[in-house]
Every structure is written in structure tokens, then in C-alpha cells.
Design a protein around this motif. Structure first.
Motif, PDB file in Angstrom:
ATOM      1  N   ARG A   1      40.966 -21.202 111.290  1.00  0.00           N
ATOM      2  CA  ARG A   1      42.114 -20.312 110.528  1.00  0.00           C
ATOM      3  C   ARG A   1      43.010 -20.198 111.962  1.00  0.00           C
ATOM      4  O   ARG A   1      42.300 -18.990 112.540  1.00  0.00           O
ATOM      5  N   PRO A   2      44.019 -19.645 111.690  1.00  0.00           N
ATOM      6  CA  PRO A   2      45.081 -18.561 112.835  1.00  0.00           C
ATOM      7  C   PRO A   2      44.606 -17.097 112.756  1.00  0.00           C
ATOM      8  O   PRO A   2      44.211 -16.704 111.979  1.00  0.00           O
ATOM      9  N   VAL A   3      44.414 -16.344 113.709  1.00  0.00           N
ATOM     10  CA  VAL A   3      44.453 -14.505 113.642  1.00  0.00           C
ATOM     11  C   VAL A   3      44.648 -13.848 114.370  1.00  0.00           C
ATOM     12  O   VAL A   3      44.887 -12.339 113.987  1.00  0.00           O
ATOM     13  N   CYS A   4      45.549 -13.830 114.259  1.00  0.00           N
ATOM     14  CA  CYS A   4      47.406 -13.469 114.552  1.00  0.00           C
ATOM     15  C   CYS A   4      48.316 -14.404 114.481  1.00  0.00           C
ATOM     16  O   CYS A   4      48.717 -15.001 114.251  1.00  0.00           O
ATOM     17  N   VAL A   5      49.521 -13.062 114.406  1.00  0.00           N
ATOM     18  CA  VAL A   5      50.931 -13.982 114.160  1.00  0.00           C
ATOM     19  C   VAL A   5      51.550 -14.195 115.479  1.00  0.00           C
ATOM     20  O   VAL A   5      52.013 -15.892 115.039  1.00  0.00           O
TER      21      VAL A   5
ATOM     22  N   THR B   1      56.330  -7.802 109.144  1.00  0.00           N
ATOM     23  CA  THR B   1      55.895  -7.439 107.087  1.00  0.00           C
ATOM     24  C   THR B   1      56.129  -8.857 106.723  1.00  0.00           C
ATOM     25  O   THR B   1      54.825  -9.333 106.004  1.00  0.00           O
ATOM     26  N   THR B   2      56.894  -9.680 106.422  1.00  0.00           N
ATOM     27  CA  THR B   2      56.532 -10.950 106.003  1.00  0.00           C
ATOM     28  C   THR B   2      55.494 -12.331 106.682  1.00  0.00           C
ATOM     29  O   THR B   2      54.286 -12.794 106.168  1.00  0.00           O
ATOM     30  N   LEU B   3      55.805 -11.767 108.446  1.00  0.00           N
ATOM     31  CA  LEU B   3      54.688 -12.511 109.376  1.00  0.00           C
ATOM     32  C   LEU B   3      53.813 -12.223 108.700  1.00  0.00           C
ATOM     33  O   LEU B   3      52.100 -13.256 108.454  1.00  0.00           O
ATOM     34  N   LYS B   4      53.144 -10.713 108.612  1.00  0.00           N
ATOM     35  CA  LYS B   4      51.946 -10.092 107.936  1.00  0.00           C
ATOM     36  C   LYS B   4      51.421 -10.900 106.761  1.00  0.00           C
ATOM     37  O   LYS B   4      50.241 -11.492 106.601  1.00  0.00           O
ATOM     38  N   GLU B   5      52.531 -11.400 105.525  1.00  0.00           N
ATOM     39  CA  GLU B   5      52.020 -12.003 104.586  1.00  0.00           C
ATOM     40  C   GLU B   5      51.778 -13.310 104.941  1.00  0.00           C
ATOM     41  O   GLU B   5      50.293 -13.304 103.991  1.00  0.00           O
ATOM     42  N   LEU B   6      52.397 -13.985 105.999  1.00  0.00           N
ATOM     43  CA  LEU B   6      51.912 -15.099 106.060  1.00  0.00           C
ATOM     44  C   LEU B   6      50.770 -15.290 106.882  1.00  0.00           C
ATOM     45  O   LEU B   6      49.949 -16.628 106.637  1.00  0.00           O
ATOM     46  N   LEU B   7      50.520 -14.317 107.696  1.00  0.00           N
ATOM     47  CA  LEU B   7      49.185 -14.851 108.503  1.00  0.00           C
ATOM     48  C   LEU B   7      48.051 -14.897 107.482  1.00  0.00           C
ATOM     49  O   LEU B   7      46.628 -15.078 107.737  1.00  0.00           O
ATOM     50  N   ASP B   8      47.509 -13.727 106.123  1.00  0.00           N
ATOM     51  CA  ASP B   8      46.853 -13.348 105.292  1.00  0.00           C
ATOM     52  C   ASP B   8      47.073 -14.453 104.712  1.00  0.00           C
ATOM     53  O   ASP B   8      45.399 -14.577 104.195  1.00  0.00           O
ATOM     54  N   HIS B   9      48.080 -15.431 104.153  1.00  0.00           N
ATOM     55  CA  HIS B   9      47.857 -16.160 103.233  1.00  0.00           C
ATOM     56  C   HIS B   9      47.216 -17.313 103.838  1.00  0.00           C
ATOM     57  O   HIS B   9      46.329 -18.085 104.272  1.00  0.00           O
TER      58      HIS B   9
ATOM     59  N   CYS C   1      43.863 -20.127 103.876  1.00  0.00           N
ATOM     60  CA  CYS C   1      44.161 -21.152 103.467  1.00  0.00           C
ATOM     61  C   CYS C   1      45.212 -22.002 104.477  1.00  0.00           C
ATOM     62  O   CYS C   1      46.391 -22.629 104.839  1.00  0.00           O
ATOM     63  N   PRO C   2      44.042 -22.251 105.612  1.00  0.00           N
ATOM     64  CA  PRO C   2      44.435 -22.689 107.004  1.00  0.00           C
ATOM     65  C   PRO C   2      45.533 -24.576 107.037  1.00  0.00           C
ATOM     66  O   PRO C   2      45.909 -24.267 107.864  1.00  0.00           O
ATOM     67  N   GLN C   3      44.670 -24.937 105.789  1.00  0.00           N
ATOM     68  CA  GLN C   3      45.472 -26.344 105.810  1.00  0.00           C
ATOM     69  C   GLN C   3      46.856 -25.979 105.969  1.00  0.00           C
ATOM     70  O   GLN C   3      47.884 -26.552 105.812  1.00  0.00           O
TER      71      GLN C   3
END
Length: 446
Positions: free
Chosen positions: A389-393, A416-424, A428-430
């Protein structure tokens, strides 16, 4: 040891330098650590020489020289790609700052030069022609494994306060004891340690922690200006089924238990429980509790890194290792997210945290060491999940420009949106594909 054949191995370049001096009517000896380590049959890393030739005479004798510290008599000779420091015999006086001599005067005899040195084991000189010159019986002290000041120990430490820490460093590295009068003089002059530059002092601490961290208990007075909490830890028992040592012994055992020595991990462990004496509460059951010691220790670590003028690597790593050293529990994705996304621990920092936690666990009682199985589970979980899974933007399938276009956001909203994407994408790495993240953004806009 003292009866061994009076020969010392010297590289050909060193022999050539000594021979050149002697051919021109001067003396030249190998001196200091190289002689000491050779007698102990330890590896010799470099060779320092001393001579009765003046610096100008040395520079005239050799084609390639560097006036390294010519005011104090030191010239570096370059010979066959080897750099060798040669210093004129000298005596020193003054020492108003308890570190450096106010006056240096060149002399013509070797014994006067050796008399200004710190310890007898470092005041032995050698040349192939004259053998060992040992006016202060340093070889005897090597044989009896003793650190002993040259001459009056009070005077030696008042001249240069760093010598007090060096005595403990040699004791730690060589497994020697400090001779009683020398030790008493260290304790009597310990207050002078404040005159030593923090960065110079810290270098000695690192060598001690690496060689034998238990030496720290014998030199608490020398830590006091920077880490007075160590003394409090020496008197703080831990009446708990998880501990069988006082806080200081636990601390030193933790450093000694590191699976692989690392300077940052060792220093973090030196600090990791310093807050315990200040939060100690003994319950009705007679057991000791140290709730909140991690935060107190964290604040001490911040102060120590600042006061000791440590590098940004230390400032950005050590306090965090202290703060989270006790977070050992069955791993979850929430735990992993906290460290690698929320706190931004990279692989190196996570591995250092695991090493600190390992050392800490191994310094507990047998019951406390039961947490080792949990730590191993945490490490396996981390190594497995971190690859999925990704751990940074920077690891997201979309960049900032693409996010701005798709989501219709600008400026700070992109971050802010990139951080939200990263959390998702972390959970959900798929979905970490251009299509998956685009679909997620478009869905949110509806």
C-alpha cells in the motif's frame, strides 16, 4: 606484555619518515594511541609522530607537507598517499578555558613532551633505533589494565576537562579500570566538564555507549550538566513483575541488548526512561507505576538534542523513538497508518524503532520479555503490509496536477485532496490506479 620483544610493526612510510629525521640529526618517535594499541595487539588505525625538529625544519626536510597546526607544532607529511601528523616536542601552560593551552613552548627533550600527556598508557614513545621510551611506566599500567593519569591527576583534568570523559572512554573500550587517585580527581573536578563543547563531548559518549554502556553508571557526575535525570534513574527502583533492575541499569542493559549497534538507537535508549523518576506512583498493592513517562522522556529528549547541538537527523529521530518506544501491541492497519502515514516514519526510522523496542524488551524481567513475541509479529506485519500500500503522496497513481483537473481544486486544496486520496489508497490499495483514484474523486464530487 612488558617482556615481549622490543619491536613494533611500522609501515614503510613511517619508517622512512623516522629514518629521514635521524639522517639529518633529529629524533623522531611514534607516540600515543598507535603505540598503546600495538602493545595491546589491537588494530592500529593511524600513526602520530613527535620530533625535536621545529615545524619549519620538518617542512624543509619533506617535499609534501601541510601546516596543519603549525602554531602548536603540528605538520602533516604526505608520503605515498599516507598523511602523517608530526608534532614538535612541546610543553603547555595556561589553560584558562580548561580545554586549550594559553601558551605552547617547543622543547628539545622527549620526556618533557610525554609529561604533558593525559594517561600513562598514551605517554609511551617508540622508534626502531631506541625502542620503547616509557618514563611513566605506561606498559606496566597496560599489563595491570589500569587508566592512570600522567603526574598529578588534578592538574591533568584542570588543564583539559575532556580528559575526564576520555578516561572513561578508554576504560570502556579497553575493559580497564580507572586507578583510584585518577578516579577521585575526576569526581573532584567533574564540575569543569561544562567547559567542554557539547559536540566534542557527545562524540566521546557515543564511543562509550558502543564499547560498554555500563561505564555510564561510573561517570554520572560527568553527565549531570546535560542529563541530570540519569542520576535520578540510578536511585529509582522498579517494583514490578516486569522489571528486575533499577531504571538506570534497565537503560544500560537495553543499550547493550541492541541487536545491531546504532548511534541514534543507543542515544534514544539512554533517554527513553529518563522521565520515570518524575511520574513514579506506588499503588496500594505495593507495585510501582510510571504512567506518562513516555511523554516526560520525550520532552527531555527534545531538550537534550537541542542543548547538545545535535544534527537534524538526531533531532528528527531520537525524540520520536523515545516517545513511541513503549507502543507494542498486536498490529493493525490503524497502527501501521499512524506511523507510516500519520507520523511519516520511513523504513529506516521504523527499523530503528523496532531496534529500540527490542533492546527495551530484552532489558525487562522474564515476564516483561514475553512482549518479544508481539514485537516480532509487528515486524512481520510491517514488512508484509508496507509493500502492498502507498504510504506517501508520491506513491499515488495521480499527481497534483491531475487531482486539480479531476477534482476541480486549487492551491492548498490540492494538498488536502492528495492527503485524502492517500488515506483511501492506504486502506484500499487496489484503488491506487489512475482509474481507481479518478473514480473515487468523481464519486466524491457527486
Amino acid at each position: 606484555m612488558c617482556n615481549r620483544k622490543e619491536l613494533m610493526y611500522l609501515p614503510e612510510q613511517i619508517k622512512t619518515i623516522i629514518h629521514t629525521y635521524e639522517e639529518h640529526g633529529f629524533e623522531c618517535f611514534v607516540v600515543g594511541g598507535s603505540v598503546r594499541d600495538s602493545l595491546l595487539e589491537r588494530p592500529v588505525s593511524d600513526y602520530d609522530l613527535c620530533t625535536n625538529a621545529l615545524p619549519e625544519q620538518t617542512m624543509a626536510l619533506f617535499g609534501h607537507t601541510i601546516p596543519t597546526g603549525i602554531r602548536h607544532g603540528t605538520v602533516t607529511i604526505s608520503i605515498d598517499s599516507l598523511l602523517v601528523e608530526v608534532t614538535t616536542y612541546r610543553i603547555e601552560s595556561g589553560y584558562r578555558d580548561h580545554r586549550h593551552p594559553d601558551t605552547v613552548r617547543f622543547v628539545s627533550d622527549l620526556v618533557s613532551d610525554l609529561a604533558r600527556r593525559d594517561f600513562t598508557i598514551n605517554a609511551i614513545a617508540y622508534s626502531p633505533r631506541q625502542g620503547y621510551i616509557d618514563p611513566f611506566e605506561g606498559r606496566k599500567d597496560l599489563a595491570r589494565q589500569m587508566i592512570c593519569a600522567v603526574g598529578d591527576p588534578d592538574r591533568r583534568f584542570q588543564e583539559d576537562a575532556l580528559r575526564m570523559v576520555r578516561a572513561h572512554r578508554f576504560a570502556a573500550q579497553l575493559g580497564f579500570d580507572i586507578e583510584s587517585e585518577t578516579f577521585e580527581a575526576i569526581e573532584a573536578n567533574a564540575h569543569l566538564i561544562k567547559y567542554v563543547a557539547a559536540e566534542r563531548l557527545f562524540g566521546e559518549w557515543q564511543k562509550i555507549l558502543k564499547a560498554n554502556p555500563y561505564q555510564v553508571r561510573k561517570m554520572l557526575s560527568l553527565f549531570r550538566p546535560w542529563l541530570p535525570e540519569l542520576t535520578a534513574c540510578a536511585f529509582c527502583e522498579q517494583n514490578s513483575v516486569y522489571h528486575d533492575k533499577d531504571v538506570l541499569d534497565h537503560t544500560l542493559c537495553a543499550i547493550a541488548s541492541l541487536p545491531r549497534y546504532d548511534d541514534l538507537c543507543a542515544f534514544a535508549l539512554l533517554l527513553h526512561d529518563l522521565g520515570k523518576p518524575y511520574v513514579l506512583i506506588t499503588g496500594h498493592d505495593g507495585k510501582d507505576h510510571f504512567k506518562g513517562h513516555q511523554e516526560v522522556s520525550y520532552e527531555i529528549a527534545l531538550r537534550a538534542c537541542r542543548d547538545l547541538k545535535l544534527s537534524n537527523e538526531y533531532k528528527n529521530t531520537v525524540p520520536d523513538l523515545v516517545r513511541y518506544h513503549d507502543e507494542i501491541a498486536a498490529p493493525t492497519l490503524g497502527w501501521l497508518h499512524k506511523f507510516v502515514v500519520g507520523l511519516g516514519f520511513d523504513k529506516e526510522k521504523m527499523h530503528r524503532l523496532f531496534m529500540v523496542q527490542y533492546g527495551d524488551i530484552m532489558a525487562h524481567s522474564a515476564k516483561g520479555q514475553q512482549r518479544l513475541a508481539v514485537l516480532k509479529e509487528m515486524i512481520r506485519f510491517y514488512e508484509r503490509e508496507i509493500e502492498k500500500r502507498p504510504v506517501c503522496v508520491g506513491q499515488l497513481a495521480l499527481n497534483g496536477k491531475e487531482v486539480s483537473r479531476i477534482a476541480g481544486v486549487y492551491g492548498k486544496e490540492i494538498g488536502t485532496t492528495l492527503k485524502e486520496l492517500l488515506d483511501h489508497a492506504f486502506y484500499c490499495p487496489q484503488d491506487n490506479t489512475k482509474e481507481g483514484l479518478t473514480h473515487y474523486l468523481e464519486k466524491k464530487r457527486k
